[in-house]
Write a protein that holds these residues in place. Structure first.
Motif, PDB file in Angstrom:
ATOM      1  N   GLY A  37       6.907  -0.053 -10.268  1.00  0.00           N
ATOM      2  CA  GLY A  37       6.923   1.304  -9.733  1.00  0.00           C
ATOM      3  C   GLY A  37       5.677   1.718  -8.986  1.00  0.00           C
ATOM      4  N   ARG A  38       4.642   0.877  -9.012  1.00  0.00           N
ATOM      5  CA  ARG A  38       3.435   1.187  -8.258  1.00  0.00           C
ATOM      6  C   ARG A  38       3.585   0.711  -6.808  1.00  0.00           C
ATOM      7  N   LEU A  39       2.732   1.227  -5.935  1.00  0.00           N
ATOM      8  CA  LEU A  39       2.743   0.843  -4.527  1.00  0.00           C
ATOM      9  C   LEU A  39       1.684  -0.230  -4.305  1.00  0.00           C
ATOM     10  N   TYR A  40       2.115  -1.368  -3.764  1.00  0.00           N
ATOM     11  CA  TYR A  40       1.204  -2.501  -3.590  1.00  0.00           C
ATOM     12  C   TYR A  40       0.710  -2.620  -2.149  1.00  0.00           C
ATOM     13  N   ARG A  41      -0.335  -3.392  -1.984  1.00  0.00           N
ATOM     14  CA  ARG A  41      -0.967  -3.584  -0.674  1.00  0.00           C
ATOM     15  C   ARG A  41       0.059  -4.053   0.354  1.00  0.00           C
ATOM     16  N   ALA A  70      -1.399   4.179   3.243  1.00  0.00           N
ATOM     17  CA  ALA A  70      -1.996   5.405   2.726  1.00  0.00           C
ATOM     18  C   ALA A  70      -1.044   6.584   2.897  1.00  0.00           C
ATOM     19  N   GLU A  71      -0.329   6.613   4.011  1.00  0.00           N
ATOM     20  CA  GLU A  71       0.611   7.710   4.238  1.00  0.00           C
ATOM     21  C   GLU A  71       1.843   7.575   3.336  1.00  0.00           C
ATOM     22  N   ILE A  72       2.310   6.344   3.139  1.00  0.00           N
ATOM     23  CA  ILE A  72       3.425   6.136   2.206  1.00  0.00           C
ATOM     24  C   ILE A  72       3.015   6.584   0.806  1.00  0.00           C
ATOM     25  N   GLN A  73       1.794   6.248   0.413  1.00  0.00           N
ATOM     26  CA  GLN A  73       1.295   6.639  -0.913  1.00  0.00           C
ATOM     27  C   GLN A  73       1.207   8.155  -1.036  1.00  0.00           C
ATOM     28  N   ARG A  74       0.785   8.825   0.033  1.00  0.00           N
ATOM     29  CA  ARG A  74       0.696  10.281   0.005  1.00  0.00           C
ATOM     30  C   ARG A  74       2.074  10.899  -0.182  1.00  0.00           C
ATOM     31  N   LEU A  75       3.081  10.336   0.486  1.00  0.00           N
ATOM     32  CA  LEU A  75       4.436  10.865   0.390  1.00  0.00           C
ATOM     33  C   LEU A  75       5.077  10.568  -0.960  1.00  0.00           C
ATOM     34  N   SER A  76       4.808   9.390  -1.502  1.00  0.00           N
ATOM     35  CA  SER A  76       5.490   8.953  -2.727  1.00  0.00           C
ATOM     36  C   SER A  76       4.776   9.376  -3.994  1.00  0.00           C
ATOM     37  N   GLY A  77       3.439   9.552  -3.914  1.00  0.00           N
ATOM     38  CA  GLY A  77       2.668   9.857  -5.104  1.00  0.00           C
ATOM     39  C   GLY A  77       2.485   8.679  -6.037  1.00  0.00           C
ATOM     40  N   GLN A  78       2.841   7.480  -5.588  1.00  0.00           N
ATOM     41  CA  GLN A  78       2.706   6.297  -6.431  1.00  0.00           C
ATOM     42  C   GLN A  78       1.237   5.905  -6.610  1.00  0.00           C
ATOM     43  N   GLU A  79       0.960   5.286  -7.720  1.00  0.00           N
ATOM     44  CA  GLU A  79      -0.348   4.659  -7.910  1.00  0.00           C
ATOM     45  C   GLU A  79      -0.457   3.480  -6.949  1.00  0.00           C
ATOM     46  N   TYR A  80      -1.608   3.343  -6.291  1.00  0.00           N
ATOM     47  CA  TYR A  80      -1.773   2.281  -5.308  1.00  0.00           C
ATOM     48  C   TYR A  80      -2.518   1.095  -5.915  1.00  0.00           C
TER      49      TYR A  80
END
Length: 216
Positions: free
Chosen positions: A121-125, A194-204
């Motif tokens: 469920g986290r956002l990966y590189r 970074a923008e995907i992370q901002r939209l999703s709120g996932q831990e990067y």
């Protein structure tokens, strides 16, 4: 025509069982090329993202989907997906070349920069193919955040569960630089993630996601 028919037939059924909320659909251009760069939680991401976008979205999919289950194969062809032999030593470049052709024809192309589904469920590189595509074609990138699909069909599950799905589409991003520059490719990819992370709120996670042998 097959794509429109498949979407018309399947949309009411999908919305009934898996209510889907979409925001930012207005950012998708009415015409012309664009790259939809999304996080990747479930194999169902490639079903629910096109469901909310008014235009056809093309993805690449592993060749086995076109030669195995006849229902899956028919769906892949009807929705215009592109078969790629992932065992080929040139698979990565073949995917990018196929995507570039879609964009040069004025189409929408969907890509998962993580390269595989998130295992937790986290956002990966992100891998730099998305940046190569954006810089080589000049197409704008629309960051996308999927949510809920991992609960509807988790990794390892074969039968979907009932649940809600969310799709958030961000504003178009355009970039300057050269697709032949490793530094530019890395910079652009990191900006997209970074923008995907901002939209999703996932831990990067700063590492690449581990690939499963049977992954999509």
């Amino acid at each position: 025509m097959l794509y429109r028919l498949a979407k018309t037939v399947s949309s009411p059924f999908l919305h009934l069982l898996w209510p889907t909320t979409a925001t930012g659909v207005e950012h998708v251009p009415a015409a012309g090329p664009a790259i939809l760069a999304s996080n990747h939680l479930s194999v169902l991401d490639s079903t629910f993202l096109p469901l909310v976008v008014p235009r056809q979205v093309r993805f690449v999919a592993k060749q086995e989907y076109f030669t195995g289950n006849p229902v899956t194969a028919a769906w892949m062809r009807a929705t215009g997906q592109i078969a790629i032999d992932r065992q080929s030593p040139t698979a990565a470049q073949d995917m990018l070349d196929a995507a570039a052709r879609v964009l040069k024809d004025g189409g929408l192309f969907g890509i998962y920069p993580e390269g595989t589904r998130s295992p937790d469920g986290r956002l990966y590189r992100g891998k730099v193919g998305v940046a190569w595509l954006a810089l080589a074609t000049g197409a704008p990138v629309l960051p996308v955040a999927m949510s809920g699909t991992d609960r509807v069909l988790p990794i390892g599950a074969s039968v979907p569960r009932l649940g809600r799905v969310g799709v958030r589409i961000g504003e178009p991003m355009t970039f300057t630089g050269s697709e032949s520059s490793a530094r530019d490719r890395r910079r652009v990819t990191d900006e997209i993630m970074a923008e995907i992370q901002r939209l999703s709120g996932q831990e990067y996670v700063t590492a690449y996601a581990p690939r499963r042998t049977q992954d999509s």
